[in-house]
Design an enzyme around this catalytic site. Structure first.
Site, PDB file in Angstrom:
ATOM      1  N   ASP A  11     -57.322 -90.284 -10.754  1.00 29.54           N
ATOM      2  CA  ASP A  11     -56.383 -90.418  -9.643  1.00 29.54           C
ATOM      3  C   ASP A  11     -55.764 -91.813  -9.599  1.00 29.54           C
ATOM      4  O   ASP A  11     -55.731 -92.461  -8.540  1.00 29.54           O
ATOM      5  CB  ASP A  11     -57.080 -90.101  -8.297  1.00 29.54           C
ATOM      6  CG  ASP A  11     -57.865 -88.798  -8.337  1.00 29.54           C
ATOM      7  OD1 ASP A  11     -57.418 -87.871  -9.018  1.00 29.54           O
ATOM      8  OD2 ASP A  11     -58.923 -88.717  -7.695  1.00 29.54           O
ATOM      9  N   GLU A 167     -50.911 -81.267  -4.700  1.00 29.25           N
ATOM     10  CA  GLU A 167     -51.677 -82.422  -4.216  1.00 29.25           C
ATOM     11  C   GLU A 167     -51.140 -83.684  -4.871  1.00 29.25           C
ATOM     12  O   GLU A 167     -50.151 -83.644  -5.606  1.00 29.25           O
ATOM     13  CB  GLU A 167     -53.163 -82.237  -4.546  1.00 29.25           C
ATOM     14  CG  GLU A 167     -53.446 -82.057  -6.026  1.00 29.25           C
ATOM     15  CD  GLU A 167     -54.874 -81.646  -6.329  1.00 29.25           C
ATOM     16  OE1 GLU A 167     -55.604 -81.256  -5.397  1.00 29.25           O
ATOM     17  OE2 GLU A 167     -55.256 -81.702  -7.503  1.00 29.25           O
TER      18      GLU A 167
HETATM   19  C1  6LW Z   1     -58.096 -85.557  -5.778  1.00 31.90           C
HETATM   20  C2  6LW Z   1     -57.094 -84.567  -6.145  1.00 31.90           C
HETATM   21  C3  6LW Z   1     -57.509 -84.352  -7.496  1.00 31.90           C
HETATM   22  O1  6LW Z   1     -58.145 -85.862  -4.454  1.00 31.90           O
HETATM   23  O2  6LW Z   1     -58.869 -84.369  -7.535  1.00 31.90           O
HETATM   24  O3  6LW Z   1     -56.852 -84.392  -9.652  1.00 31.90           O
HETATM   25  C4  6LW Z   1     -59.307 -84.844  -6.307  1.00 31.90           C
HETATM   26  N1  6LW Z   1     -56.677 -84.336  -8.433  1.00 31.90           N
HETATM   27  O4  6LW Z   1     -55.788 -84.992  -6.088  1.00 31.90           O
HETATM   28  C5  6LW Z   1     -60.499 -85.712  -6.463  1.00 31.90           C
HETATM   29  O5  6LW Z   1     -60.284 -86.668  -7.453  1.00 31.90           O
END
Ligand code: 6LW
Length: 479
Positions: A11, A167
């Site tokens: 991230d 996300e």
């Molecule tokens: C993070 C989400 C994700 O919050 O994994 O790869 C989660 N993306 O965006 C935890 O790292």
């Protein structure tokens, strides 16, 4: 393909101030939290600290399960200050921190009780409004100095129809457009990055016709799960993307053991849309690092499980040694006293000199409480212990002479001869004084595909009972 920041550094969020780049990553159940890196070329990164290094900034208890905790920072520079926003999953929700020097100290948290959702982003418009965009994807107007939220969240463009887990939003003003970069498809093999643009920070957003702009799904690329990206412009005007990816090994379905790592790729702009180029290889592995524990305190690369107190983990009690005082029962315990380093290379050796005159403990490879292998010393004996899910076994033991003993773990990648071959082999042994191997274990059980969750391996030192002292820890990478 070597990442620019190897080992569990997912991230990534990046910003630039003058000629200097700064980058922050998730840290989950580990303390201190949110590693912060510096670079002048985006390829060579040096860790300059951890943003959350005081209990007043981050309090993780055994009530926070492994792979919960600190998720997905956004790091920005605005108005002469650095701003960091993270979600503490299971222990406080979203919070903001500020600093004038990204190496620290960072402020105590400014909680954002009105902001619901993980992966918060921060962006300021020309009128001085601060927009906080979260996974889902929705957006709040906030006061970043107080944590106040104004009004209800607004739903924004949420990726390609049908794709799961929109996300990791990041919002940027670039030229005449506002760009909304998101991850979608989940952080596994289907992971992807997509983008949309609008004339305001609040939309309406028009998706890029070429979405996803980054994905390795369904390919034979050695780097998989690519997603969760952030953009940065270099002083020469070129654009770059940092993103997470994994390096699976072994046969089918492939197991990644180092967690999600940070990769870099160039970005060009075609008709106002970003086009992501080939991954830029990271630096060749460092050959050898040795910590003699001579310094006051530990280097920022050392992480502990949930917390680290002077009482339980100190370099001051016996100068030149790391002293760990046990709490709980060892590596199975969420309260274990542990200090470790992220495994950063597919092939490596870790060694440590341990004195167990007053207790028992050793050298462990940890995925979480339920997935770890370790070599543990107690007076006159060493044992290799394997914990895989509900199963725990002492797989080998041997007597050793009294006095400090060198514990060793060797990690060797395997060439997949058959479809069921694991990614690597972990060999544990002692130097008495020549290396004596006690056990050779399949590394697939210490992989994210087996353990689940969001983290990767950490290799480190722990106390199981009493007080355990370590004179040095050495980590050598083979490639
Ligand atoms: C993070 C989400 C994700 O919050 O994994 O790869 C989660 N993306 O965006 C935890 O790292």
């Amino acid at each position: 393909m070597i990442p620019v920041i190897a080992g569990m550094h997912p991230d990534p969020s990046v910003c630039r101030v003058g000629d200097d780049y700064y980058l922050a990553c998730s840290s989950f159940e580990y303390f201190p939290g949110v590693p912060v890196f510096h670079s002048t070329d985006l390829v060579e990164w040096k860790q300059i600290g951890n943003a959350l290094e005081r209990p007043s900034q981050l309090r993780l208890t055994t009530g926070t399960p492994s792979s919960a905790g600190v998720y997905a920072p956004t790091l920005r520079h605005h108005d002469g200050r650095f701003w960091l926003i993270v979600t503490n999953v299971g222990a406080g929700g979203n919070a903001l921190y500020t600093a004038t020097d990204p190496a620290g100290p960072w402020s105590d948290p400014i909680p954002l009780p009105g902001v619901e959702g993980i992966d918060p982003d921060l962006a300021w418009d020309a009128d001085g409004n601060c927009w906080c965009t979260v996974a889902g994807v929705s957006q709040y107007r906030i006061n970043p100095s107080t944590g106040e939220t104004f009004g209800a969240p607004t739903r924004l463009w949420s990726g390609e129809p049908g794709a799961k887990a929109p996300e990791a939003p990041h919002l940027y003003r670039i030229g005449e457009h506002w760009y909304l970069l998101i991850a979608e498809g989940g952080t596994e093999r289907g992971h992807a990055v997509s983008v949309a643009r609008a004339s305001t920070p609040n939309g309406p957003f028009e998706p890029c016709p070429a979405n996803p702009v980054l994905t390795h799904r369904g390919t034979g690329e050695p780097v998989q799960n690519t997603g969760h990206a952030d953009l940065v412009q270099a002083p020469d005007g070129t654009w770059w993307m940092v993103f997470l990816g994994v390096r699976p090994g072994g046969g089918t379905p492939g197991w990644h053991v180092l967690g999600r790592e940070t990769f870099l790729a160039p970005v060009t702009w075609v008709e106002g849309w970003p086009v992501v180029g080939e991954i830029v290889p990271g630096p060749a592995p460092a050959v050898s690092e040795r910590d003699e524990f001579d310094a006051w305190g530990l280097d920022p690369s050392w992480i502990s499980v949930r917390d680290r107190s002077e009482k339980h983990c100190t370099t001051e009690e016996r100068p030149g040694w790391l002293t760990l005082r046990a709490r709980g029962s060892g590596m199975d315990d969420p309260a274990v006293v542990f200090a470790g380093q992220r495994q950063r290379h597919l092939s490596c050796v870790a060694r440590a000199l341990v004195d167990v005159a007053d207790g028992s403990g050793g050298l462990a490879v940890r995925l979480d409480e339920e997935h770890h292998y370790e070599i543990e010393a107690r007076s006159g004996e060493v044992r290799v212990i394997a914990r895989i899910g509900p199963l725990r076994a002492v797989v080998a033991s041997r007597p050793v002479p009294d006095g400090p003993v060198v514990l060793v773990v060797r990690v060797e990648p395997r060439t997949p001869q058959d479809a069921r071959s694991g990614p690597d082999t972990l060999s544990f042994g002692v130097e008495v004084p020549e290396f004596d191997e006690l056990a050779s274990l399949d590394g697939k059980y210490l992989s994210t595909e087996v353990a689940g969750g969001f983290t990767g391996r950490v290799i480190g030192l722990y106390a199981a009972t009493g007080t355990v002292r370590f004179d040095w820890f050495e980590y050598q990478a083979h490639g």
